[in-house]
Design a protein around this motif. Structure first.
Motif, PDB file in Angstrom:
ATOM      1  N   LEU A 154       2.935  81.210 115.544  1.00  0.00           N
ATOM      2  CA  LEU A 154       4.295  80.838 115.941  1.00  0.00           C
ATOM      3  C   LEU A 154       4.662  79.497 115.320  1.00  0.00           C
ATOM      4  O   LEU A 154       3.843  78.582 115.269  1.00  0.00           O
ATOM      5  N   THR A 155       5.897  79.389 114.848  1.00  0.00           N
ATOM      6  CA  THR A 155       6.401  78.128 114.316  1.00  0.00           C
ATOM      7  C   THR A 155       7.735  77.802 114.977  1.00  0.00           C
ATOM      8  O   THR A 155       8.415  78.689 115.504  1.00  0.00           O
ATOM      9  N   ALA A 156       8.100  76.536 114.925  1.00  0.00           N
ATOM     10  CA  ALA A 156       9.399  76.121 115.456  1.00  0.00           C
ATOM     11  C   ALA A 156      10.524  76.786 114.659  1.00  0.00           C
ATOM     12  O   ALA A 156      11.571  77.112 115.219  1.00  0.00           O
ATOM     13  N   ALA A 157      10.305  76.997 113.380  1.00  0.00           N
ATOM     14  CA  ALA A 157      11.323  77.654 112.551  1.00  0.00           C
ATOM     15  C   ALA A 157      11.602  79.071 113.052  1.00  0.00           C
ATOM     16  O   ALA A 157      12.756  79.509 113.072  1.00  0.00           O
ATOM     17  N   THR A 158      10.568  79.775 113.481  1.00  0.00           N
ATOM     18  CA  THR A 158      10.749  81.121 114.029  1.00  0.00           C
ATOM     19  C   THR A 158      11.578  81.078 115.306  1.00  0.00           C
ATOM     20  O   THR A 158      12.501  81.878 115.491  1.00  0.00           O
ATOM     21  N   ALA A 197      -3.589  70.581 120.480  1.00  0.00           N
ATOM     22  CA  ALA A 197      -3.284  70.706 119.051  1.00  0.00           C
ATOM     23  C   ALA A 197      -2.015  71.539 118.837  1.00  0.00           C
ATOM     24  O   ALA A 197      -1.158  71.182 118.025  1.00  0.00           O
ATOM     25  N   PHE A 198      -1.893  72.664 119.555  1.00  0.00           N
ATOM     26  CA  PHE A 198      -0.709  73.511 119.442  1.00  0.00           C
ATOM     27  C   PHE A 198       0.539  72.744 119.861  1.00  0.00           C
ATOM     28  O   PHE A 198       1.564  72.746 119.161  1.00  0.00           O
ATOM     29  N   ARG A 257       5.572  70.268 118.740  1.00  0.00           N
ATOM     30  CA  ARG A 257       6.473  69.146 119.024  1.00  0.00           C
ATOM     31  C   ARG A 257       6.942  68.505 117.716  1.00  0.00           C
ATOM     32  O   ARG A 257       8.136  68.221 117.550  1.00  0.00           O
ATOM     33  N   THR A 258       6.017  68.294 116.793  1.00  0.00           N
ATOM     34  CA  THR A 258       6.361  67.716 115.490  1.00  0.00           C
ATOM     35  C   THR A 258       7.361  68.608 114.750  1.00  0.00           C
ATOM     36  O   THR A 258       8.343  68.118 114.176  1.00  0.00           O
ATOM     37  N   GLN A 259       7.110  69.911 114.774  1.00  0.00           N
ATOM     38  CA  GLN A 259       8.015  70.846 114.089  1.00  0.00           C
ATOM     39  C   GLN A 259       9.408  70.850 114.720  1.00  0.00           C
ATOM     40  O   GLN A 259      10.419  70.845 114.002  1.00  0.00           O
ATOM     41  N   VAL A 265      13.191  64.910 121.794  1.00  0.00           N
ATOM     42  CA  VAL A 265      11.918  64.969 122.519  1.00  0.00           C
ATOM     43  C   VAL A 265      12.142  65.215 124.009  1.00  0.00           C
ATOM     44  O   VAL A 265      11.312  65.836 124.672  1.00  0.00           O
ATOM     45  N   SER A 266      13.270  64.786 124.541  1.00  0.00           N
ATOM     46  CA  SER A 266      13.566  64.983 125.964  1.00  0.00           C
ATOM     47  C   SER A 266      13.774  66.458 126.312  1.00  0.00           C
ATOM     48  O   SER A 266      13.767  66.828 127.480  1.00  0.00           O
ATOM     49  N   ARG A 267      13.950  67.312 125.312  1.00  0.00           N
ATOM     50  CA  ARG A 267      14.141  68.742 125.564  1.00  0.00           C
ATOM     51  C   ARG A 267      12.937  69.575 125.131  1.00  0.00           C
ATOM     52  O   ARG A 267      13.041  70.783 124.939  1.00  0.00           O
ATOM     53  N   ILE A 268      11.793  68.911 124.968  1.00  0.00           N
ATOM     54  CA  ILE A 268      10.540  69.604 124.660  1.00  0.00           C
ATOM     55  C   ILE A 268       9.623  69.408 125.861  1.00  0.00           C
ATOM     56  O   ILE A 268       9.147  68.307 126.119  1.00  0.00           O
ATOM     57  N   ILE A 269       9.409  70.462 126.606  1.00  0.00           N
ATOM     58  CA  ILE A 269       8.611  70.421 127.826  1.00  0.00           C
ATOM     59  C   ILE A 269       7.279  71.094 127.526  1.00  0.00           C
ATOM     60  O   ILE A 269       7.250  72.206 126.987  1.00  0.00           O
ATOM     61  N   ALA A 270       6.174  70.417 127.845  1.00  0.00           N
ATOM     62  CA  ALA A 270       4.880  70.967 127.464  1.00  0.00           C
ATOM     63  C   ALA A 270       3.867  70.865 128.588  1.00  0.00           C
ATOM     64  O   ALA A 270       3.888  69.930 129.384  1.00  0.00           O
ATOM     65  N   GLU A 271       2.984  71.868 128.622  1.00  0.00           N
ATOM     66  CA  GLU A 271       1.882  71.886 129.571  1.00  0.00           C
ATOM     67  C   GLU A 271       0.630  72.318 128.812  1.00  0.00           C
ATOM     68  O   GLU A 271       0.630  73.349 128.139  1.00  0.00           O
ATOM     69  N   GLU A 272      -0.410  71.524 128.937  1.00  0.00           N
ATOM     70  CA  GLU A 272      -1.666  71.849 128.259  1.00  0.00           C
ATOM     71  C   GLU A 272      -2.367  72.997 128.964  1.00  0.00           C
ATOM     72  O   GLU A 272      -2.383  73.089 130.183  1.00  0.00           O
TER      73      GLU A 272
END
Length: 68
Positions: free
Chosen positions: A17-21, A41-42, A47-49, A57-64
């Motif tokens: 999966l990529t952010a572009a997809t 790592a994912f 996030r970088t993509q 960044v405020s609209r990128i929510i992440a959980e490990e």
């Protein structure tokens, strides 16, 4: 009005999966937020993509998530 659109992505069947997809499916991002669950790592890579595509960044929510 708010809603969640869930997309299950199985890398084995569909490739990495990529952010572009995601951007192709949800373009333009408008007021969208993305929710990521995965390894550090994912999450770091995605996030970088997404940042490179202009998503704040405020609209990128992440959980490990780690299998042990």
């Amino acid at each position: 009005d708010s809603w969640v659109d869930y997309m299950l992505w199985e890398s084995k069947a569909r490739g990495r999966l990529t952010a572009a997809t995601v951007h192709e499916e949800a373009s333009p991002f408008g007021d969208y937020a993305v929710m990521l669950c995965g390894t550090n790592a994912f999450i770091r890579d995605m996030r970088t993509q997404f940042r490179a595509l202009g998503l704040p960044v405020s609209r990128i929510i992440a959980e490990e998530f780690q299998l042990r």
